[in-house]
Write a protein that holds these residues in place. Structure first.
Motif, short mmCIF file in Angstrom:
data_model
loop_
_atom_site.label_atom_id
_atom_site.label_comp_id
_atom_site.label_asym_id
_atom_site.label_seq_id
_atom_site.Cartn_x
_atom_site.Cartn_y
_atom_site.Cartn_z
N CYS A 45 -9.18 7.91 4.53
CA CYS A 45 -8.01 8.22 3.69
C CYS A 45 -7.41 6.95 3.08
O CYS A 45 -7.05 6.93 1.89
N LEU A 46 -7.26 5.88 3.89
CA LEU A 46 -6.67 4.64 3.37
C LEU A 46 -7.54 4.02 2.29
O LEU A 46 -7.04 3.54 1.26
N ALA A 47 -8.87 4.05 2.50
CA ALA A 47 -9.77 3.50 1.49
C ALA A 47 -9.68 4.30 0.20
O ALA A 47 -9.70 3.72 -0.91
N ALA A 48 -9.58 5.62 0.29
CA ALA A 48 -9.43 6.45 -0.91
C ALA A 48 -8.13 6.13 -1.62
O ALA A 48 -8.08 6.03 -2.86
N GLU A 49 -7.07 5.92 -0.85
CA GLU A 49 -5.77 5.59 -1.45
C GLU A 49 -5.84 4.24 -2.18
O GLU A 49 -5.31 4.10 -3.29
N GLU A 50 -6.51 3.26 -1.57
CA GLU A 50 -6.64 1.95 -2.22
C GLU A 50 -7.48 2.03 -3.48
O GLU A 50 -7.18 1.36 -4.49
N ARG A 51 -8.57 2.83 -3.45
CA ARG A 51 -9.39 2.97 -4.64
C ARG A 51 -8.59 3.59 -5.78
O ARG A 51 -8.69 3.15 -6.93
N LEU A 52 -7.78 4.57 -5.47
CA LEU A 52 -6.91 5.18 -6.49
C LEU A 52 -5.87 4.18 -6.98
O LEU A 52 -5.48 4.18 -8.16
N GLN A 53 -5.40 3.30 -6.08
CA GLN A 53 -4.41 2.31 -6.47
C GLN A 53 -4.98 1.35 -7.51
O GLN A 53 -4.28 0.95 -8.45
N ARG A 54 -6.26 0.96 -7.35
CA ARG A 54 -6.87 0.07 -8.34
C ARG A 54 -6.93 0.73 -9.71
O ARG A 54 -6.70 0.10 -10.74
N LEU A 55 -7.22 2.03 -9.72
CA LEU A 55 -7.22 2.75 -10.99
C LEU A 55 -5.82 2.82 -11.55
O LEU A 55 -5.61 2.64 -12.77
N TYR A 56 -4.84 3.02 -10.70
CA TYR A 56 -3.44 3.07 -11.14
C TYR A 56 -3.04 1.76 -11.80
O TYR A 56 -2.41 1.74 -12.87
N ASP A 57 -3.44 0.64 -11.19
CA ASP A 57 -3.06 -0.67 -11.72
C ASP A 57 -3.70 -0.95 -13.07
O ASP A 57 -3.17 -1.74 -13.87
N SER A 58 -4.84 -0.29 -13.33
CA SER A 58 -5.55 -0.56 -14.58
C SER A 58 -5.00 0.22 -15.75
O SER A 58 -5.38 -0.04 -16.90
N LEU A 59 -4.14 1.17 -15.51
CA LEU A 59 -3.64 2.03 -16.59
C LEU A 59 -2.33 1.50 -17.14
O LEU A 59 -1.55 0.87 -16.42
N PRO A 60 -2.08 1.75 -18.42
CA PRO A 60 -0.79 1.34 -19.02
C PRO A 60 0.38 2.02 -18.31
O PRO A 60 0.23 3.08 -17.71
N GLU A 61 1.52 1.39 -18.44
CA GLU A 61 2.70 1.90 -17.74
C GLU A 61 3.11 3.28 -18.19
O GLU A 61 3.69 4.04 -17.42
N THR A 62 2.83 3.61 -19.42
CA THR A 62 3.27 4.91 -19.94
C THR A 62 2.17 5.96 -19.88
O THR A 62 2.32 7.04 -20.43
#
Length: 812
Positions: A417-434
């Motif tokens: 679960c933590l690894a999945a959350e971190e992988r999603l976080q990297r995608l989150y960081d790559s997207l524009p703020e809006t």
């Protein structure tokens, strides 16, 4: 409904449904029968009216009449109403006595006594209105066949003793304490019912049964002697014995057999039946069950003091047991650990979130929040280049982003679960703020936290979604569904609430809602609903919006685990029912390794069932061992009975020493402690009778004896092992052999010479031996007279008297 037909009450033809308020016609059904509302299905009872009272439901019935749940329309409160049978109301003297006792009971107001509110007659039928106590009865608890928890049983005993003390203070004795007359309120407090009414329990005129409840009746009451509050103490002791030992202290095929069993022998010690009980508890109950009222607690104050001490020790022992320490550690972890975890979890998540936000803005000199304030009502679009907030993009993910979501789903599939959350976080960081994709990612991260049972971390994502500022749009913003979905995952609303919001969106969002509903229902243990939603999700797939269906393998795995758990549960239950406890343990161990985080909590229920089965298995083994022990004891007692029968001719001829020698020959054949104890008692009786014979021989040589009976033909001037030497005047002396000496002469001589003893203690001991001689020869009245004299000399002799001659003190 025979009890209903014996009550001269008025029918109520129309009632208002308690569920929906509809008017119902009760004429098609019999009084007090259930009638279902045709509109809402709520069950109602067809009541009867008895003056100011409505009889709503039959609670129970007995020889005197029936008890109903009623409504006092004047005071607007629910009550219990006991109505006497019409056939009994014809005896006016009986009715007057009944009502007088009810009025006396109404004067008693105490927390541990069922309050009598009023009494009277309705069209010639007496009735009593009482407090409605609907938390159950002790006999219902006992009927389960399981020994009651020691602390709980002592609490009940203390409650009942307090109520009985209050009654005793105003001169009331209950007369029929038994489990059925001990009720519990909603808080589990024990209350004594039927005060003052026990003596009116109906008896058939020709019945030869002893009045009272035989398992719990005091011996003096069974013998028809005068009773007082100590008879209630005995009955309470028998009741608590039954609760703690899962069996009454005495049993028999008839009430008479039960009472006779009590008169012959004391009850088996509670710690023999249940060794885990505290000695103080067993001692209190044993003293309450003393056959002699004078050996019981003299007052309720002394009983209550000992009950409180026993309860204190039992609670202390319960807290000190391994199970109690485990519970205490668990409570400490829950009480202390969870708040700390929440604080640390929230703090860590906030710090991580701030670091990630900082990384995403290193090149920007101006501080801007990642998500902004909500615009709840669409307004005119902002001028070009001035848009603020999250864009209302329905499908925001590129192919690469979809690949990352699929990777996260694969990690979640394998429980990472933590690894999945971190992988999603990297995608989150790559997207524009809006980018709307950020809120979808926060939704999926919330899901990973839920799967890992990290509610605090999930709360950080939920707060971010709630605070997000949305771009103004003429249509509904997709973020509104995301907000509903995360709130739903954290426990808000129900399935219908989620799907109402999902119905406003395209079909693929409704499919995603099916997956989320499956996850929450699985988390909450609603397996049937989880299976339905996950199956719906798997069956639906679109070529577009593939990121919505990236979780299919996860859903499929969850469905497999549900099926595995249900098969496991069935096989597990079958193993328990078959007594295959080791197989059930292996199944449980395997499930612990295989089941995911959502279904592992179900194992605690299976573990509890396994522990209960193990306890029952141990109890069955103990019962088998107890039965075997009882069989061995019976075999021992049979041996002793045979030898006692064989010794009767020796006893009748006063050859006690020969009887003792024959008895000693069977000592090594006895296999139980109780059998050996009975052996010692019988041997002591023979030895005491031989001591009486030796006392007569030595005493008559010093002081000749003239018997009151003419059978001896003259004074006894000497004695020896062959018999008594009797002087017959001019005819000289002749020898009367022992077997020809009348028992009355032997007892008369023993009484005379034992009375010559100057030492009080030795005199009492000799008189006790005389009592035993009378007892063993069947002279029970004489034995009781001598035993009472000894007991009055010093009460400490009572224990020895009861051991050698059970029931003799009560036989006077």
């Amino acid at each position: 409904m025979d009890d209903v037909l014996e009550i001269d009450a008025e029918r109520v033809d129309k009632i208002v449904c308690r569920g929906c308020g509809a008017v119902l016609d009760t004429r098609p059904v019999r009084p007090l029968e259930k009638i279902a509302c045709p509109k809402c299905g709520t069950g109602n009872y067809a009541p009867l009216r008895m003056g100011n009272f409505l009889l709503l439901e039959l609670l129970g019935k007995g020889g005197m009449g029936a008890v109903y749940r009623g409504l006092d329309e004047t005071l607007g409160r629910y009550v219990a109403i006991k109505v006497m049978r019409r056939s009994l109301a014809a005896d006016r003297q009986f009715v007057e006595n009944f009502l007088r006792e009810a009025r006396a009971a109404a004067a008693l107001s105490h927390l541990n006594v069922v309050q009598v509110y009023s009494c009277g007659e309705w069209r010639g039928q007496p009735y009593i209105v009482m407090e409605l106590v609907d938390g159950g009865r002790l006999d219902e608890e006992i009927s389960k066949g399981e020994p009651m928890d020691e602390v709980r049983a002592l609490e009940i005993a203390l409650d009942v003793a307090e109520g009985l003390r209050a009654a005793s203070q105003i001169g009331l004795v209950h007369g029929d304490i038994k489990p059925a007359n001990i009720l519990f309120d909603a808080h589990g407090t024990g209350k004594v019912a039927d005060f003052g009414l026990a003596r009116f329990a109906r008896r058939e005129p020709d019945s030869k049964e002893i009045w009272g409840t035989p398992y719990y009746i005091a011996p003096e009451k069974a013998r028809g002697q005068k009773t007082d509050h100590r008879a209630d103490i005995y009955s309470l002791g028998a009741t608590i014995y039954h609760a703690l030992g899962a069996k009454p202290p005495f049993e028999g095929e008839t009430a008479t057999d039960v009472v006779l069993a009590r008169l012959k022998n004391p009850a088996i010690g509670l710690r023999v039946l249940r060794p885990s009980l505290q000695p103080e508890t067993a001692d209190v109950v044993a003293r309450m069950l003393e056959a002699d009222p004078f050996m019981r607690y003299p007052t309720y104050e002394s009983l209550i003091a000992d009950l409180r001490e026993a309860l204190r020790i039992a609670k202390q022992q319960s807290r000190g047991s391994p199970a109690a320490r485990r519970r205490a550690r668990t409570n400490m972890i829950v009480a202390v650990g969870i708040p700390v975890m929440l604080v640390l979890g929230v703090s860590s998540a906030v710090v991580i979130s701030l670091i990630q936000l900082h990384r995403g803005r290193k090149s920007k000199p101006e501080h801007k929040p990642a998500v902004r304030v909500v615009a709840r009502h669409p307004r005119a679009p902002a001028p070009p280049g001035k848009e603020k907030g999250v864009a209302a993009t329905l499908d925001p993910f590129s192919d690469d982003a979809v690949g990352t979501i699929e990777e996260a789903a694969t990690l979640l599939l394998h429980g990472k679960c933590l690894a999945a959350e971190e992988r999603l976080q990297r995608l989150y960081d790559s997207l524009p703020e809006t980018d709307m994709g950020r809120l979808w990612i926060r939704l999926f991260q919330t899901l990973t936290c839920i799967c890992d049972r990290r509610q605090a971390a999930a709360g950080v994502y939920v707060n971010e979604i709630e605070r997000a500022q949305l771009q103004e749009t003429e249509k509904r913003h997709p973020a509104l569904f995301v907000r509903t979905a995360v709130a739903y995952l954290l426990g808000k609303g129900n399935d219908a609430w989620l799907f109402v919001e999902a119905s406003r969106w395209p079909a693929w969002i409704r499919d995603l809602a099916e997956f989320l509903a499956g996850a929450r229902n699985l988390k909450n243990g609603s397996l049937r609903a989880a299976r339905k939603h996950l199956t719906n999700y798997i069956r639906r797939e679109h070529e577009e919006h593939t990121w919505v269906y990236a979780w299919r393998d996860v859903a499929d795995e969850w469905l497999g685990q549900i099926a595995y758990y249900e098969e496991l549960q069935e096989e597990f239950r079958a193993s328990l029912n078959a007594g295959e406890l080791e197989k059930a343990q292996r199944l449980w161990n395997a499930a612990r390794q295989k089941l995911g985080v959502f279904l592992k909590p179900f194992l605690s229920g299976l573990e509890d069932s396994l522990q209960v089965a193990r306890r029952k298995h141990r109890e069955e083994q103990e019962k088998v061992a107890l039965l075997k022990r009882q069989e061995q004891l019976q075999a021992d007692l049979d041996i002793l009975d045979r030898i006692r029968t064989e010794n009767l001719p020796l006893v009748r001829s006063y050859e006690y020493e020969a009887a003792a020698r024959r008895l000693r020959q069977v000592r090594d054949r006895l296999r139980t402690e109780e059998g050996r104890a009975a052996f010692k008692v019988l041997l002591e009786c023979y030895d005491r009778m031989q001591a009486v014979r030796r006392m007569i021989i030595s005493s008559v040589r010093q002081e000749p004896f003239t018997a009151r009976t003419a059978d001896m033909k003259g004074p006894i001037v000497d004695a020896g092992e062959d018999g008594l030497l009797v002087a017959v005047g001019a005819y000289g002396k002749f020898l009367r052999q022992w077997e020809k000496v009348p028992l009355s002469v032997l007892v008369e001589m023993a009484d005379y010479y034992s009375g010559k003893e100057g030492d009080v203690s030795r005199k009492a001991d000799r008189r006790l031996s005389v009592a035993v001689l009378c007892y063993m020869h069947g002279w029970f009245k004489a034995a009781a007279r001598y035993a009472s004299v000894v007991a009055e000399t010093d009460p400490k002799w009572r224990t020895t008297i009861r051991r050698l001659m059970p029931g003799i003190l009560e036989a006077r």
